[in-house]
Structure formats: C-alpha cells, structure tokens
Write a protein that holds these residues in place. Structure first.
Motif, mmCIF file in Angstrom:
data_model
loop_
_atom_site.group_PDB
_atom_site.id
_atom_site.type_symbol
_atom_site.label_atom_id
_atom_site.label_comp_id
_atom_site.label_asym_id
_atom_site.label_seq_id
_atom_site.Cartn_x
_atom_site.Cartn_y
_atom_site.Cartn_z
ATOM 1 N N THR A 107 -12.136 112.088 50.899
ATOM 2 C CA THR A 107 -12.262 113.141 49.905
ATOM 3 C C THR A 107 -11.476 114.360 50.353
ATOM 4 N N ALA A 108 -11.149 115.213 49.395
ATOM 5 C CA ALA A 108 -10.447 116.454 49.709
ATOM 6 C C ALA A 108 -11.422 117.621 49.863
ATOM 7 N N ASP A 109 -12.709 117.361 49.700
ATOM 8 C CA ASP A 109 -13.727 118.410 49.821
ATOM 9 C C ASP A 109 -13.903 118.770 51.299
ATOM 10 N N MET A 110 -13.497 119.973 51.662
ATOM 11 C CA MET A 110 -13.536 120.399 53.051
ATOM 12 C C MET A 110 -14.774 121.234 53.385
ATOM 13 N N ARG A 111 -15.680 121.378 52.460
ATOM 14 C CA ARG A 111 -16.872 122.196 52.704
ATOM 15 C C ARG A 111 -17.722 121.616 53.830
ATOM 16 N N GLY A 112 -18.040 122.445 54.795
ATOM 17 C CA GLY A 112 -18.911 122.033 55.891
ATOM 18 C C GLY A 112 -18.211 121.383 57.060
ATOM 19 N N VAL A 113 -16.899 121.149 56.953
ATOM 20 C CA VAL A 113 -16.176 120.516 58.060
ATOM 21 C C VAL A 113 -16.181 121.411 59.304
ATOM 22 N N GLU A 114 -16.230 122.730 59.089
ATOM 23 C CA GLU A 114 -16.203 123.654 60.231
ATOM 24 C C GLU A 114 -17.405 123.476 61.155
ATOM 25 N N GLU A 115 -18.456 122.826 60.660
ATOM 26 C CA GLU A 115 -19.646 122.626 61.487
ATOM 27 C C GLU A 115 -19.337 121.818 62.739
ATOM 28 N N MET A 116 -18.305 120.981 62.675
ATOM 29 C CA MET A 116 -17.977 120.169 63.845
ATOM 30 C C MET A 116 -17.503 121.024 65.018
ATOM 31 N N TYR A 117 -17.111 122.247 64.742
ATOM 32 C CA TYR A 117 -16.656 123.154 65.799
ATOM 33 C C TYR A 117 -17.674 124.248 66.112
ATOM 34 N N LEU A 118 -18.815 124.242 65.431
ATOM 35 C CA LEU A 118 -19.844 125.240 65.672
ATOM 36 C C LEU A 118 -20.860 124.721 66.684
ATOM 37 N N PRO A 119 -21.357 125.585 67.561
ATOM 38 C CA PRO A 119 -22.382 125.130 68.508
ATOM 39 C C PRO A 119 -23.708 124.877 67.802
ATOM 40 N N ILE A 120 -24.540 124.079 68.438
ATOM 41 C CA ILE A 120 -25.857 123.764 67.884
ATOM 42 C C ILE A 120 -26.828 124.899 68.239
ATOM 43 N N ASP A 121 -27.559 125.326 67.243
ATOM 44 C CA ASP A 121 -28.566 126.376 67.498
ATOM 45 C C ASP A 121 -29.683 125.816 68.370
ATOM 46 N N ASP A 122 -30.014 126.586 69.414
ATOM 47 C CA ASP A 122 -31.099 126.208 70.317
ATOM 48 C C ASP A 122 -31.941 127.462 70.588
ATOM 49 N N PRO A 123 -33.163 127.526 70.031
ATOM 50 C CA PRO A 123 -33.991 128.730 70.183
ATOM 51 C C PRO A 123 -34.207 129.140 71.639
ATOM 52 N N LYS A 124 -34.255 128.164 72.556
ATOM 53 C CA LYS A 124 -34.481 128.482 73.957
ATOM 54 C C LYS A 124 -33.335 129.290 74.552
ATOM 55 N N ILE A 125 -32.141 129.062 74.027
ATOM 56 C CA ILE A 125 -30.966 129.788 74.528
ATOM 57 C C ILE A 125 -30.664 131.002 73.653
ATOM 58 N N ASP A 126 -30.850 130.860 72.356
ATOM 59 C CA ASP A 126 -30.500 131.933 71.426
ATOM 60 C C ASP A 126 -31.381 133.166 71.602
ATOM 61 N N LYS A 127 -32.592 132.978 72.157
ATOM 62 C CA LYS A 127 -33.502 134.121 72.327
ATOM 63 C C LYS A 127 -33.002 135.107 73.380
ATOM 64 N N HIS A 128 -32.002 134.683 74.163
ATOM 65 C CA HIS A 128 -31.459 135.567 75.190
ATOM 66 C C HIS A 128 -30.447 136.558 74.617
ATOM 67 N N PHE A 129 -30.130 136.453 73.337
ATOM 68 C CA PHE A 129 -29.184 137.370 72.698
ATOM 69 C C PHE A 129 -29.949 138.337 71.807
ATOM 70 N N THR A 130 -29.473 139.553 71.743
ATOM 71 C CA THR A 130 -30.050 140.500 70.799
ATOM 72 C C THR A 130 -29.623 140.090 69.387
ATOM 73 N N LYS A 131 -30.263 140.676 68.391
ATOM 74 C CA LYS A 131 -29.947 140.341 67.014
ATOM 75 C C LYS A 131 -28.493 140.671 66.692
ATOM 76 N N GLU A 132 -28.054 141.867 67.163
ATOM 77 C CA GLU A 132 -26.679 142.282 66.903
ATOM 78 C C GLU A 132 -25.684 141.356 67.601
ATOM 79 N N GLU A 133 -26.006 141.010 68.866
ATOM 80 C CA GLU A 133 -25.130 140.120 69.623
ATOM 81 C C GLU A 133 -25.051 138.734 68.967
ATOM 82 N N PHE A 134 -26.190 138.274 68.496
ATOM 83 C CA PHE A 134 -26.237 136.942 67.896
ATOM 84 C C PHE A 134 -25.443 136.901 66.583
#
Length: 270
Positions: A171-198
């Motif tokens: 298909t030519a639909d490219m929506r969501g393909v960028e997810e393959m380059y995005l990191p996986i959200d992990d609350p255990k690690i993400d909590k170490h960032f402030t809201k602005e930083e995140f």
C-alpha cells in the motif's frame, strides 16, 4: 636486244610461293597455338563482362546481412536467441513502449494498475512508488510471477519499501510507519524525565523518525526516477480524501522488531 640477259629476267611469282592471306583471328591462332598441356589464354575483359552474373555478389550480401543480424540479436538478447525471437525484447524494440512515449502519462486507479502485475504476459509490468508509475518489464525475472520483488508489481507499495513487510504492506499509505523508529514507552524509565523534558524529547524523536521514513522512501523514489532501465508511465489516481478513506494500518511485526525502550537520562541506549 643482244645485251639483254634472259637469266636475270624477273620471275613471275608463282601462286604456290605466296603465303595465303589470313584473318586476324587465324593469325592469333598461328602465333599462339594451343598446345596440349599449355594453359589456354585468358578471356579478354569483354568476354568476362559478357559472362558476369550479379548472383554471387547478391548471395554474399545476403550472407553478410544474415550473420550480422544473428550476431546483433545474440548481443541484444543477452544470448537468448540468434533470430530476434526474444520473449522480452528491450524497450526500443517494443511497439507499446513507443506508443507510451508518444501518448504522454497514464493515470491509473489502483484497480487498473493491478492488471499490470506480470501475470498477463501480453501486458507490461508496472509498479508505482509514491504515486508515480514505472514500467519494469525489462526485469521480469525480478518483478514478474515468482520473482523476489513480485510483491511490488501492479500496485503502489511505498509502505513496504520502508518497513520491509512485502506481503503485508502493499500500500502507499504511510501513516504510522514512523513508529518503527520511535522508542517504546516504558513508565519505569519515562518517570525519570520531567514533563517538559519528556514532551521535548518526544517531539524530537518524532521529527527524527519522520525524517528517517522520508529518507528511506526517497532513496527508492530516486532510484526509479533516475533509472535508465525502468521508464516513467504516469500516476496513480486516488479517491478524494485518501488515505483518510481507509482504516489506519498497524505497524507490521518485522518493522516493529527493531524498536527499543528509551535510555535513562545520562545513559546511552544499549
């Protein structure tokens, strides 16, 4: 009268003593007689011209043209044939290719494009990328039935060029393909960032992922656009509002395998 000596009287020439007059031809035969064992004189140029036949020269020309044609056929066909019986001749020997050059770009719907997937040997093989259609008939072994890239024939599979999921992403639909380059959200690690930083980090991650998708697709767009082997055909006609008219696709498993969680602040991602 007494002084005349009859002994010195001039004799009247006898006809037997005078050589007979001969013709020019007979003279030549006397001068150059044909002797047994001696080669007969060559014919004159006039005789050669009278007996010359152009048949020999005609046969020589025909033989030369036949051999030249066979050799040229062998070279152009890559060793396939000596007699121009190529199953897949080059573009400049195809009538349909010349017609396409004269008629201008075609505009095909996805359904119409699917008829040019190589299953019908009487039709060329088309593929599209990013909405532009190319004729890839010159490489039927690759794009035709059974070929390693047959998945791309008869459709616009832009998504698959980036994800690598040939069967799932035709298909030519490219929506969501960028997810393959995005990191996986992990609350255990993400909590170490402030809201602005995140928020800032996620915006940078998204921009970087979108750029990677663009670069990955652009590589293949340029490949076909600059190819001397594959020829431009036209464009894909999409319905108004596309791709919003279709459901959003999930990222295929192969593309999602490379995703990792974020690194902790101050640490490099492993």
């Amino acid at each position: 009268m007494d002084d005349f000596d009859p002994a010195v009287r001039r004799r009247k020439p006898d006809s037997k003593d005078t050589p007979p007059e001969v013709s020019e031809t007979e003279s030549e035969e006397i001068i150059s007689p044909t002797v047994k064992g001696r080669v007969a004189p060559k014919k004159s140029k006039i005789d050669n011209e009278d007996t010359y036949s152009p048949l020999v020269d005609i046969l020589r020309v025909i033989t030369f043209l036949f051999l030249a044609s066979s050799g040229l056929s062998y070279l152009i066909s890559g060793g396939e044939t000596f007699f121009w019986g190529m199953n897949h001749p080059p573009n400049y020997l195809r009538v349909d290719w010349w017609k396409s050059q004269l008629r201008g770009p075609l505009y095909l719907t996805p359904a119409e494009l699917s008829a040019y997937d190589g299953t019908d040997p009487s039709k060329p093989i088309y593929l599209a990328i990013n909405g532009t259609i190319y004729d890839v008939s010159a490489n039927r072994r690759t794009y035709g039935p059974g070929g390693s890239y047959h998945w791309f024939a008869g459709c616009d599979a832009s998504r698959a060029y980036v994800t690598g999921c040939f069967a799932e992403d035709r298909t030519a639909d490219m929506r969501g393909v960028e997810e393959m380059y995005l990191p996986i959200d992990d609350p255990k690690i993400d909590k170490h960032f402030t809201k602005e930083e995140f928020e800032k980090m996620r915006a940078e991650e998204l921009a970087d992922a979108l750029q990677k998708v663009h670069d990955g697709l652009d590589h293949w767009v340029k490949f076909f656009a600059n190819s001397k082997k594959y020829n431009f055909v036209g464009y894909v006609k999409r319905p108004k509002g596309w791709p919003g008219t279709e459901p959003r696709r999930k990222l295929c498993d192969v593309a999602g395998q490379g995703r990792k969680t974020r690194s902790l602040p101050g640490k490099q991602q492993e």
